[in-house]
Design a protein around this motif. Structure first.
Motif, short mmCIF file in Angstrom:
data_model
loop_
_atom_site.label_atom_id
_atom_site.label_comp_id
_atom_site.label_asym_id
_atom_site.label_seq_id
_atom_site.Cartn_x
_atom_site.Cartn_y
_atom_site.Cartn_z
N HIS A 28 -14.25 26.81 0.13
CA HIS A 28 -14.40 28.26 0.14
C HIS A 28 -13.10 28.86 0.69
O HIS A 28 -12.73 28.59 1.84
N PHE A 29 -12.43 29.67 -0.12
CA PHE A 29 -11.17 30.28 0.30
C PHE A 29 -11.45 31.59 1.02
O PHE A 29 -11.98 32.54 0.43
N LEU A 30 -11.11 31.65 2.30
CA LEU A 30 -11.30 32.84 3.12
C LEU A 30 -10.03 33.68 3.09
O LEU A 30 -8.98 33.24 3.55
N PHE A 185 -17.56 13.84 -1.66
CA PHE A 185 -18.26 13.48 -0.43
C PHE A 185 -19.23 14.58 0.02
O PHE A 185 -19.78 14.51 1.11
N ASN A 186 -19.42 15.59 -0.84
CA ASN A 186 -20.42 16.64 -0.60
C ASN A 186 -20.22 17.33 0.74
O ASN A 186 -21.14 17.46 1.55
N LYS A 187 -19.01 17.80 0.98
CA LYS A 187 -18.69 18.50 2.22
C LYS A 187 -18.53 20.00 1.97
O LYS A 187 -18.25 20.43 0.84
N CYS A 188 -18.71 20.77 3.03
CA CYS A 188 -18.46 22.21 2.98
C CYS A 188 -17.12 22.47 3.67
O CYS A 188 -16.95 22.11 4.84
N ILE A 189 -16.19 23.06 2.96
CA ILE A 189 -14.85 23.31 3.49
C ILE A 189 -14.54 24.81 3.41
O ILE A 189 -14.78 25.44 2.39
N ILE A 190 -14.03 25.36 4.50
CA ILE A 190 -13.59 26.76 4.52
C ILE A 190 -12.12 26.78 4.89
O ILE A 190 -11.72 26.24 5.93
N MET A 204 -13.07 27.64 -7.38
CA MET A 204 -13.84 27.52 -6.15
C MET A 204 -14.20 28.92 -5.63
O MET A 204 -13.56 29.90 -5.99
N PRO A 205 -15.23 29.03 -4.78
CA PRO A 205 -15.66 30.34 -4.28
C PRO A 205 -14.64 30.97 -3.33
O PRO A 205 -13.83 30.28 -2.71
N PHE A 206 -14.73 32.29 -3.22
CA PHE A 206 -13.91 33.05 -2.28
C PHE A 206 -14.81 33.74 -1.26
O PHE A 206 -15.90 34.21 -1.59
N LEU A 207 -14.33 33.81 -0.02
CA LEU A 207 -14.94 34.62 1.02
C LEU A 207 -13.96 35.76 1.31
O LEU A 207 -12.85 35.51 1.80
N LEU A 208 -14.36 36.97 0.99
CA LEU A 208 -13.48 38.13 1.13
C LEU A 208 -13.83 38.91 2.39
O LEU A 208 -14.95 39.41 2.53
#
Length: 230
Positions: A28-30, A185-190, A204-208
């Motif tokens: 997730h790109f913040l 590896f099914n991880k959550c990355i920010i 990939m998703p974005f966090l705005l």
């Protein structure tokens, strides 16, 4: 993986709020302007500063109730600045990420060493293993921070401006590896970044972070993102 329930982040006042869920298997790109609260958001997720208000659940557990041991096994946080360490090789520095798994004596097994070697291979920095951390560039040090987080083997990885000192080629290598890790590896990355050009190349998703809120966009074009950021 992460459930934000009217979560507020800040110190004396609220900087940003969030109310959504983040899943495993994605980077997730913040993104957002300076001073909006991105680092505060990440520091709170890492458990380094308290949640201002609301609830924040990681794998169903309230972060307020997580012990230090649970945090070290579940959350890896990579800051922009490289810590001041003298007389330590790159291999020794990365091996610090195994501390949650090696016990109080810090004795490493062959499996620990194999995981450390694998992190150097993934990031294509095998040539740094025996160099002192004082002998390598800022960009190479940033990659060592990533390697240290990888060997920690947490389900949640938080990165605060990890591409600040990297050239374009190493930025691509970094994100390629993180995407591979998140999916395989099914991880959550920010990952927080100002480099929207590079981040937009990946599906990939974005966090705005904007106007006091952080909003999740599963899909958004670079042009739409730039318009929202002004």
């Amino acid at each position: 993986m992460i459930n934000f329930q009217h979560s507020s982040f800040g110190y004396d006042t609220i900087l940003v709020e969030a109310n959504f869920c983040l899943s495993r298997g994605f980077v997730h790109f913040l993104v957002g302007k300076n001073g909006i609260g991105k680092t505060t958001f990440l520091q709170t997720l890492a458990g380094n500063i308290p949640l201002f208000s609301g609830e924040l659940l990681i794998d169903g557990k309230n972060i307020k109730q997580m012990t230090l041991n649970e945090k070290s096994h579940g959350i890896a946080f990579i800051e922009t600045r490289f810590p001041l360490v003298n007389f330590m090789s790159a291999f020794e520095f990365v091996s610090l990420g195994r501390f949650p798994h090696t016990g109080r004596l810090g004795r490493m097994t062959n499996m620990d060493i194999e995981k450390i070697n694998s992190s150097f291979s993934l990031l294509k920095i095998e040539q740094l293993k025996n160099k002192r951390t004082t002998e390598i560039s800022d960009g190479e040090r940033q990659l060592l921070l990533i390697a240290k987080a990888l060997v920690q083997e947490t389900d949640l990885i938080l990165l605060d401006e990890p591409m600040a000192f990297l050239d374009y080629s190493n930025k691509r290598i970094l994100i390629d590896v993180l995407v591979q890790i998140s999916t395989e590896f099914n991880k959550c990355i920010i990952l927080s970044s100002h480099d929207i050009e590079v981040c937009s190349e990946f599906n990939m998703p974005f966090l705005l972070a904007l106007n006091g809120k952080i909003e999740l966009y599963q899909k958004i074009s670079k042009n739409d993102l730039m318009k929202k950021l002004g």
